[in-house]
Write an enzyme that holds these catalytic residues in place. Structure first.
Site, mmCIF file in Angstrom:
data_model
loop_
_atom_site.group_PDB
_atom_site.id
_atom_site.type_symbol
_atom_site.label_atom_id
_atom_site.label_comp_id
_atom_site.label_asym_id
_atom_site.label_seq_id
_atom_site.Cartn_x
_atom_site.Cartn_y
_atom_site.Cartn_z
ATOM 1 N N LYS A 1 -47.275 8.912 -20.800
ATOM 2 C CA LYS A 1 -46.227 9.550 -21.627
ATOM 3 C C LYS A 1 -46.425 11.074 -21.627
ATOM 4 C CE LYS A 1 -43.369 7.876 -23.828
ATOM 5 N NZ LYS A 1 -41.979 7.427 -23.508
ATOM 6 N N TYR B 1 -51.621 4.529 -21.293
ATOM 7 C CA TYR B 1 -50.256 4.660 -21.854
ATOM 8 C C TYR B 1 -49.971 6.095 -22.260
ATOM 9 C CZ TYR B 1 -46.668 4.642 -25.531
ATOM 10 O OH TYR B 1 -45.572 4.954 -26.308
ATOM 11 N N THR C 1 -44.095 9.942 -27.744
ATOM 12 C CA THR C 1 -44.988 9.379 -28.767
ATOM 13 C C THR C 1 -46.013 10.410 -29.241
ATOM 14 O OG1 THR C 1 -46.810 7.792 -29.033
ATOM 15 C CG2 THR C 1 -46.337 8.478 -26.810
ATOM 16 N N ASP C 2 -46.502 10.213 -30.444
ATOM 17 C CA ASP C 2 -47.563 11.102 -30.952
ATOM 18 C C ASP C 2 -48.900 10.859 -30.238
ATOM 19 O OD1 ASP C 2 -48.177 8.607 -32.045
ATOM 20 O OD2 ASP C 2 -48.470 9.342 -34.093
ATOM 21 N N GLU C 3 -48.977 9.736 -29.482
ATOM 22 C CA GLU C 3 -50.257 9.399 -28.847
ATOM 23 C C GLU C 3 -50.650 10.408 -27.769
ATOM 24 O OE1 GLU C 3 -50.827 5.182 -28.180
ATOM 25 O OE2 GLU C 3 -49.432 4.685 -29.769
HETATM 26 P P1 NAD Z 1 -40.426 -1.574 -25.897
HETATM 27 O O1 NAD Z 1 -41.573 -1.904 -25.002
HETATM 28 O O2 NAD Z 1 -40.102 -2.454 -27.044
HETATM 29 O O3 NAD Z 1 -39.082 -1.464 -25.023
HETATM 30 C C1 NAD Z 1 -39.034 -0.799 -23.784
HETATM 31 C C2 NAD Z 1 -37.699 -1.140 -23.114
HETATM 32 O O4 NAD Z 1 -37.677 -0.471 -21.843
HETATM 33 C C3 NAD Z 1 -37.517 -2.630 -22.836
HETATM 34 O O5 NAD Z 1 -36.204 -3.034 -23.167
HETATM 35 C C4 NAD Z 1 -37.758 -2.742 -21.334
HETATM 36 O O6 NAD Z 1 -37.026 -3.814 -20.729
HETATM 37 C C5 NAD Z 1 -37.266 -1.384 -20.852
HETATM 38 N N1 NAD Z 1 -37.909 -1.012 -19.580
HETATM 39 C C6 NAD Z 1 -39.235 -1.060 -19.285
HETATM 40 N N2 NAD Z 1 -39.433 -0.657 -18.006
HETATM 41 C C7 NAD Z 1 -38.213 -0.338 -17.506
HETATM 42 C C8 NAD Z 1 -37.769 0.138 -16.256
HETATM 43 N N3 NAD Z 1 -38.631 0.353 -15.250
HETATM 44 N N4 NAD Z 1 -36.443 0.396 -16.076
HETATM 45 C C9 NAD Z 1 -35.562 0.173 -17.082
HETATM 46 N N5 NAD Z 1 -35.922 -0.313 -18.300
HETATM 47 C C10 NAD Z 1 -37.233 -0.565 -18.504
HETATM 48 O O7 NAD Z 1 -40.696 -0.081 -26.354
HETATM 49 P P2 NAD Z 1 -40.402 0.617 -27.775
HETATM 50 O O8 NAD Z 1 -41.527 0.341 -28.681
HETATM 51 O O9 NAD Z 1 -39.020 0.308 -28.194
HETATM 52 O O10 NAD Z 1 -40.498 2.157 -27.339
HETATM 53 C C11 NAD Z 1 -39.364 2.844 -26.847
HETATM 54 C C12 NAD Z 1 -39.745 4.269 -26.526
HETATM 55 O O11 NAD Z 1 -40.226 4.920 -27.700
HETATM 56 C C13 NAD Z 1 -40.858 4.392 -25.484
HETATM 57 O O12 NAD Z 1 -40.556 5.481 -24.648
HETATM 58 C C14 NAD Z 1 -42.103 4.664 -26.306
HETATM 59 O O13 NAD Z 1 -43.041 5.404 -25.581
HETATM 60 C C15 NAD Z 1 -41.520 5.440 -27.474
HETATM 61 N N6 NAD Z 1 -42.256 5.324 -28.752
HETATM 62 C C16 NAD Z 1 -42.570 4.107 -29.259
HETATM 63 C C17 NAD Z 1 -43.217 4.017 -30.481
HETATM 64 C C18 NAD Z 1 -43.548 2.683 -31.112
HETATM 65 O O14 NAD Z 1 -44.193 2.654 -32.170
HETATM 66 N N7 NAD Z 1 -43.127 1.562 -30.573
HETATM 67 C C19 NAD Z 1 -43.559 5.191 -31.183
HETATM 68 C C20 NAD Z 1 -43.213 6.419 -30.618
HETATM 69 C C21 NAD Z 1 -42.550 6.474 -29.409
HETATM 70 P P1 TYD Z 2 -50.365 -1.302 -31.703
HETATM 71 O O1 TYD Z 2 -49.311 -1.989 -32.503
HETATM 72 O O2 TYD Z 2 -50.732 -1.868 -30.365
HETATM 73 O O3 TYD Z 2 -49.933 0.225 -31.574
HETATM 74 P P2 TYD Z 2 -50.759 1.501 -31.009
HETATM 75 O O4 TYD Z 2 -51.985 1.042 -30.333
HETATM 76 O O5 TYD Z 2 -49.796 2.109 -30.039
HETATM 77 O O6 TYD Z 2 -51.036 2.368 -32.191
HETATM 78 O O7 TYD Z 2 -51.688 -1.247 -32.564
HETATM 79 C C1 TYD Z 2 -51.709 -0.611 -33.833
HETATM 80 C C2 TYD Z 2 -53.140 -0.596 -34.313
HETATM 81 O O8 TYD Z 2 -53.564 -1.948 -34.568
HETATM 82 C C3 TYD Z 2 -54.115 -0.064 -33.280
HETATM 83 O O9 TYD Z 2 -55.139 0.677 -33.975
HETATM 84 C C4 TYD Z 2 -54.727 -1.306 -32.644
HETATM 85 C C5 TYD Z 2 -54.708 -2.303 -33.789
HETATM 86 N N1 TYD Z 2 -54.513 -3.729 -33.407
HETATM 87 C C6 TYD Z 2 -55.357 -4.706 -33.937
HETATM 88 O O10 TYD Z 2 -56.289 -4.431 -34.699
HETATM 89 N N2 TYD Z 2 -55.121 -6.009 -33.592
HETATM 90 C C7 TYD Z 2 -54.123 -6.364 -32.749
HETATM 91 O O11 TYD Z 2 -53.967 -7.582 -32.443
HETATM 92 C C8 TYD Z 2 -53.263 -5.343 -32.221
HETATM 93 C C9 TYD Z 2 -52.134 -5.697 -31.293
HETATM 94 C C10 TYD Z 2 -53.489 -4.035 -32.601
#
Ligand code: NAD
Ligand code: TYD
Length: 351
Positions: A161, A157, A131-133
């Site tokens: 990562k 988080y 992630t970019d975070e």
């Molecule tokens: P998500 O939370 O929707 O899904 C995570 C999946 O991992 C789920 O299916 C969960 O059951 C599985 N999981 C969790 N713990 C586990 C374990 N111990 N063993 C096996 N499986 C397990 O997450 P997402 O949003 O789809 O993100 C997927 C990946 O992409 C992550 O690594 C996250 O850091 C990265 N990412 C997410 C975003 C975003 O905006 N959501 C952006 C950049 C990177």
């Molecule tokens: P989120 O979807 O949790 O992603 P991330 O924190 O990983 O960027 O949140 C996106 C942005 O929205 C973040 O600045 C937090 C804000 N946010 C709210 O204002 N209200 C909410 O209920 C949630 C879940 C997030």
């Protein structure tokens, strides 16, 4: 046929990656390894679950002996690792589970790959999805995260990562493991778990519930449609250079409040509500602790070296997302009621 292991394939992004690989790469057999935590939902993959090149494996990446056994028994050419705890708010209330899955789980996978591949790395690849975070927060408009930006994680988080990214790189420099990493900005789209910003707002709008905006809604996120992330992962998995990092993002920055207002207006139209009615649901709530101000990705390296560009404009992606949630209210209902976890109860022995 080459075997590819995708971890976290029942989650939001993972399910789009699994679908893309099962559908676009019949030359691979895709193994989807997922623990089915609250974030994992096999309903996300109903359309591909019977494909002949797809197998679901229930298991926990924190369980080292299970991971060793799985990876030693099947000849995996590639591992695409997405399984993670992914919600910042949950990481604030329970940091340790993020250490276990994101750090220990990643190291378990790295160890198993190293032991099984035994230094014969030709044709192998360990792809870590990050992630970019990990880069922390930006303040000045016009500044962007690039691949060389110093790591500065500020939430449990992002710290977990960042730690996993360091381990992945260390396994290359120490053991020669062929790795590649990508760091992507915020994703949105179908199957997004409704506790993250966009799906939570859509769910609450449909149900006329308050729309909780943290602080003043001034934090900025850079949004990418999830299918464009899945395409980028496909491109990087195949064409990325060993040991490299690629940033993924769509140059699509939005202040949270502006984004919620756009959603409200779109939902007014879709639900036949009077203009301005939905935005009355906006409620300002206590800010998230340590809330990162702004994320913004510079994806020039990925576009110049590997030719990837986002395919969708935000307006189109957001409308597709809203339409998906409106026509999949059963999915939303199953997830918010917890019913979705019953769907596969007893179906997989798991570990
Ligand atoms: P998500 O939370 O929707 O899904 C995570 C999946 O991992 C789920 O299916 C969960 O059951 C599985 N999981 C969790 N713990 C586990 C374990 N111990 N063993 C096996 N499986 C397990 O997450 P997402 O949003 O789809 O993100 C997927 C990946 O992409 C992550 O690594 C996250 O850091 C990265 N990412 C997410 C975003 C975003 O905006 N959501 C952006 C950049 C990177
Ligand atoms: P989120 O979807 O949790 O992603 P991330 O924190 O990983 O960027 O949140 C996106 C942005 O929205 C973040 O600045 C937090 C804000 N946010 C709210 O204002 N209200 C909410 O209920 C949630 C879940 C997030």
């Amino acid at each position: 046929m080459k075997n590819i292991l995708i971890t976290g394939g029942a989650g939001f992004i993972g399910s789009h990656v699994v679908r893309r690989f099962v559908t676009n790469h019949p030359e691979y057999h895709i193994y989807n390894l997922d623990a089915l935590t609250y974030a994992g939902n096999l309903e996300n993959l109903r359309d591909v679950e019977n494909a002949s090149n797809y197998t679901f494996v229930k298991g926990d990446i924190v369980d080292a002996s299970f991971i060793d056994q799985l990876i030693s028994e099947t000849d995996f050419h590639g591992i695409i690792h997405l399984a993670a705890e992914s919600h910042v708010d949950r990481s604030i209330s329970d940091p340790l589970s993020f250490v276990m899955t994101n750090v220990v789980g990643t190291v378990n996978l790295l160890n198993a790959a190293r032991k099984t591949w035994k230094g014969d790395f030709s044709g192998r690849r360990f792809y870590h999805v990050s992630t970019d975070e990990v880069y922390g927060e930006l303040h000045d408009p016009g500044t962007f995260f690039v691949e060389t930006t110093k790591y500065d994680p500020r939430s449990p988080y992002s710290a977990s990562k960042a730690s996993s990214d360091h381990f992945v790189r260390a396994y290359q420099s120490t053991y020669g493991l062929p790795i590649v990493i990508s760091n992507c900005s915020n994703n949105y789209g179908p199957n997004h778990f409704p506790e993250k910003l966009i799906p939570l707002m859509i769910h609450n709008i449909i149900n006329n519930k308050p729309l909780p905006v943290y602080g003043k809604g001034e934090n900025v996120r850079d949004w990418l449609f999830v299918e464009d992330h899945a395409i980028a992962i496909d491109v990087i998995f195949h064409d990325g250079k060993n040991g490299e990092t690629y940033n993924i993002g769509g140059h699509n920055e939005w202040k949270n409040l502006d984004l919620v207002l756009v959603l409200c207006r779109l939902m007014d139209q879709k639900l036949g509500r009077e203009k301005g009615e939905t935005e009355k649901l906006i409620t300002y709530v206590t800010d998230r602790a340590g809330h990162d101000l702004r994320y913004a990705i510079d994806a020039t390296k990925l576009s110049e070296e590997l030719g990837w560009k986002p395919s969708l404009q935000f307006e189109e992606g957001l409308e597709r997302t809203v339409d998906w949630y409106l026509s999949n209210q059963e999915w939303l209902q199953n997830v918010t009621s917890g019913e979705y976890q019953k769907y596969y109860e007893g179906m997989y022995a798991g570990r």
